[in-house]
Design an enzyme around this catalytic site. Structure first.
Site, PDB file in Angstrom:
ATOM      1  N   ARG A 147       0.853  -1.190   0.000  1.00 51.45           N
ATOM      2  CA  ARG A 147       0.000   0.000   0.000  1.00 51.45           C
ATOM      3  C   ARG A 147       0.888   1.239   0.000  1.00 51.45           C
ATOM      4  O   ARG A 147       1.726   1.414   0.886  1.00 51.45           O
ATOM      5  CB  ARG A 147      -0.903  -0.015   1.238  1.00 51.45           C
ATOM      6  CG  ARG A 147      -1.778   1.203   1.403  1.00 51.45           C
ATOM      7  CD  ARG A 147      -2.722   1.037   2.599  1.00 51.45           C
ATOM      8  NE  ARG A 147      -3.503   2.246   2.799  1.00 51.45           N
ATOM      9  CZ  ARG A 147      -3.298   3.131   3.763  1.00 51.45           C
ATOM     10  NH1 ARG A 147      -2.332   2.939   4.653  1.00 51.45           N
ATOM     11  NH2 ARG A 147      -4.052   4.212   3.859  1.00 51.45           N
ATOM     12  N   HIS A 182      -2.822  11.070   0.771  1.00 58.07           N
ATOM     13  CA  HIS A 182      -2.278  10.858   2.110  1.00 58.07           C
ATOM     14  C   HIS A 182      -1.682  12.184   2.578  1.00 58.07           C
ATOM     15  O   HIS A 182      -0.482  12.299   2.806  1.00 58.07           O
ATOM     16  CB  HIS A 182      -1.234   9.739   2.089  1.00 58.07           C
ATOM     17  CG  HIS A 182      -0.932   9.165   3.441  1.00 58.07           C
ATOM     18  ND1 HIS A 182      -0.943   7.810   3.690  1.00 58.07           N
ATOM     19  CD2 HIS A 182      -0.607   9.755   4.625  1.00 58.07           C
ATOM     20  CE1 HIS A 182      -0.631   7.593   4.960  1.00 58.07           C
ATOM     21  NE2 HIS A 182      -0.421   8.757   5.545  1.00 58.07           N
ATOM     22  N   GLU A 189      -7.108   8.628   6.241  1.00 55.26           N
ATOM     23  CA  GLU A 189      -7.303   9.360   7.490  1.00 55.26           C
ATOM     24  C   GLU A 189      -7.756  10.813   7.287  1.00 55.26           C
ATOM     25  O   GLU A 189      -7.063  11.762   7.661  1.00 55.26           O
ATOM     26  CB  GLU A 189      -6.027   9.315   8.335  1.00 55.26           C
ATOM     27  CG  GLU A 189      -5.613   7.903   8.708  1.00 55.26           C
ATOM     28  CD  GLU A 189      -4.445   7.864   9.684  1.00 55.26           C
ATOM     29  OE1 GLU A 189      -3.858   8.928   9.987  1.00 55.26           O
ATOM     30  OE2 GLU A 189      -4.107   6.761  10.158  1.00 55.26           O
ATOM     31  N   ASN A 243      -7.223   2.070  10.215  1.00 57.98           N
ATOM     32  CA  ASN A 243      -5.903   2.322  10.784  1.00 57.98           C
ATOM     33  C   ASN A 243      -6.043   2.389  12.301  1.00 57.98           C
ATOM     34  O   ASN A 243      -6.857   3.152  12.819  1.00 57.98           O
ATOM     35  CB  ASN A 243      -5.316   3.633  10.268  1.00 57.98           C
ATOM     36  CG  ASN A 243      -4.966   3.580   8.791  1.00 57.98           C
ATOM     37  OD1 ASN A 243      -5.078   2.540   8.159  1.00 57.98           O
ATOM     38  ND2 ASN A 243      -4.533   4.702   8.254  1.00 57.98           N
TER      39      ASN A 243
END
Length: 456
Positions: A76, A120, A165, A294
């Site tokens: 990933r 990200h 996230e 996560n």
């Protein structure tokens, strides 16, 4: 007796573009908010930047060889938006795309499935200058980027994640200011959270339009495993407030097409949510094929007050976090694998039919190469073993868990901590870039080979 996982279970590791790639100004890449933030005095430990990071951009073949040695089934990684679309919009950079083509080809040649995350945390600086995530246009730009990336790389990459996230991007980036872009505005943070949700939904639509029907599309959330400090009603209400702005602000729109009513009430002094337009929630709730989770540690919550600025709009002033006893990592995070089990079982109950992946789990410790060049990290091995045991318990209790990705493959640039925190199962000597597999690397390789950890 060994705790074996289901056949076909996905054993992976994970990284993120700004943390490992380096080559920050090569081949047309333009600055992201993390380039700017890391150059702002006092924001990142020692003034560290990701300019070089682990130099993965130039050492891709070496790093994939390590993954092959480890036995990964999946890797990933994230795409750098400003490497693919310099400035966040306009024509794609073929040189930028060529890097990801080379990476995907190396992975496929090694028998490793590429798992690409589109975002990200490294928003192109030009889009932040135009208002960033608090502005609706940023979600629209993200959808364009998602479609262009999928068109270029969809022949090689069959597993895609829209966002990693979004809670951190919204509330650490725009609320507490701990992360890029470093703004401290509760209203902006809430707007950012909604537009990240919208970016996800529009991104899913763009990915579906560009990818073959067999492609997997997902979202990764850092959901918070929460416990009340006591059974007192005020402590339980503190958990409810944190759950609203930490978990359900994403889970409810994405999986149920609604905003949590209590979140709207809690944040009424800050916003009337008029930035949520007709049709937004329908777009946000576009079906996904899996949910990435996560997890690092749980939190114990009590009624009280917390510091300002806070990443918890609607909860600040009502909530405090209670230290959990026991061992802690170098991040000062408590080690408690039961929180992972609790979170997975909650998702089993609340999201039936949604397959889950643990897309990040790991720990930072102050490990180092000894005089013989070996890196012994027994604390990390113990951490990973405990959390894989928790994952095994969840599987036994009916959780549809499809994979586990250790964070991280490499020691890397750890955001505001710079190079001062090491999460990798491969040690990196940052001045030279030399890679040294740690004991945890070899232990995890044994886990993959036996399709589950040995019993302790």
């Amino acid at each position: 007796m060994n705790a074996h996982f289901p056949a076909g279970f996905r054993w992976g590791s994970a990284t993120a573009a700004y943390q490992v790639e380096g080559a920050a100004s090569e081949d047309g890449r333009t600055p992201s908010i993390w380039d700017t933030f890391s150059r702002t005095p006092g924001k990142v430990r020692n003034g560290d930047t990701g300019d070089t990071a682990t130099d993965h951009y130039h050492r891709t073949r070496e790093d994939v060889a390590l993954m092959r040695e480890l036995g990964l089934t999946d890797y990933r990684f994230s795409l750098s938006w400003s490497r693919v679309l310099p400035g966040g919009r306009g024509p794609v950079s073929q040189k930028g795309l060529d890097f990801y083509r080379r990476l995907a080809d190396e992975l496929l040649d090694a028998g490793i499935r590429p798992v690409a995350t589109l975002y990200h945390w490294d928003l192109p600086q030009e889009l932040e200058d135009a208002g960033g995530w608090p502005e609706r246009a940023t979600a629209e730009r993200f959808a364009e980027y998602a479609g262009r990336a999928a068109e270029a790389l969809g022949d090689r990459i069959g597993t895609w994640t829209t966002l990693n996230e979004p809670w951190c991007a919204a509330f650490l980036g725009y609320g507490s200011g701990e992360h890029a872009p470093g703004r401290t505005d509760d209203r902006a943070a809430l707007r950012a959270a909604h537009h990240l949700n919208l970016a996800h939904g529009l991104g899913v639509r763009a990915l579906r339009a560009a990818l073959p029907a067999s492609a997997e599309v997902s979202l990764t959330l850092n959901l918070h495993a929460l416990r009340p400090a006591s059974d007192a009603p005020e402590d339980r209400d503190a958990v409810r407030r944190i759950d609203a702005v930490g978990n359900r602000i994403f889970l409810d729109p994405v999986f149920h097409g609604r905003l949590p009513a209590d979140l709207v009430a809690d944040t009424a002094p800050l916003t009337d949510w008029s930035f949520v337009h007709d049709g937004d929630l329908a777009a946000i709730s576009a079906p996904v094929d899996s949910l990435g989770v996560n997890y690092y540690s749980p939190a114990v919550v009590a009624a009280g007050s917390s510091a300002s600025p806070s990443p918890w709009p609607g909860a600040a002033g009502h909530v405090r976090f209670v230290p959990l006893p026991g061992p802690r990592t170098a991040m000062d995070w408590p080690v408690d694998a039961d929180g992972l089990y609790e979170l997975l079982v909650r998702l089993r109950d609340e999201l039936p039919g949604v397959p889950l992946l643990i897309t990040e789990n790991g720990a930072a410790y102050d490990d180092y190469a000894d005089p013989e060049g070996a890196v012994h990290d027994p604390e990390r091995v113990a951490y990973l073993a405990a959390h894989l045991a928790a994952a095994g318990r969840a599987l036994a209790d009916g959780v549809d868990l499809r994979g586990y990705f250790v964070w991280s493959l490499l020691d890397n640039f750890e955001w505001a901590h710079g190079y001062g925190r090491r999460f990798g199962i491969v040690h990196v000597d940052f001045p030279t870039g030399r890679r040294t597999p740690k004991d945890s690397f070899r232990w995890y390789g044994e886990v993959i080979a036996r399709n589950g950890p040995p019993s302790r």
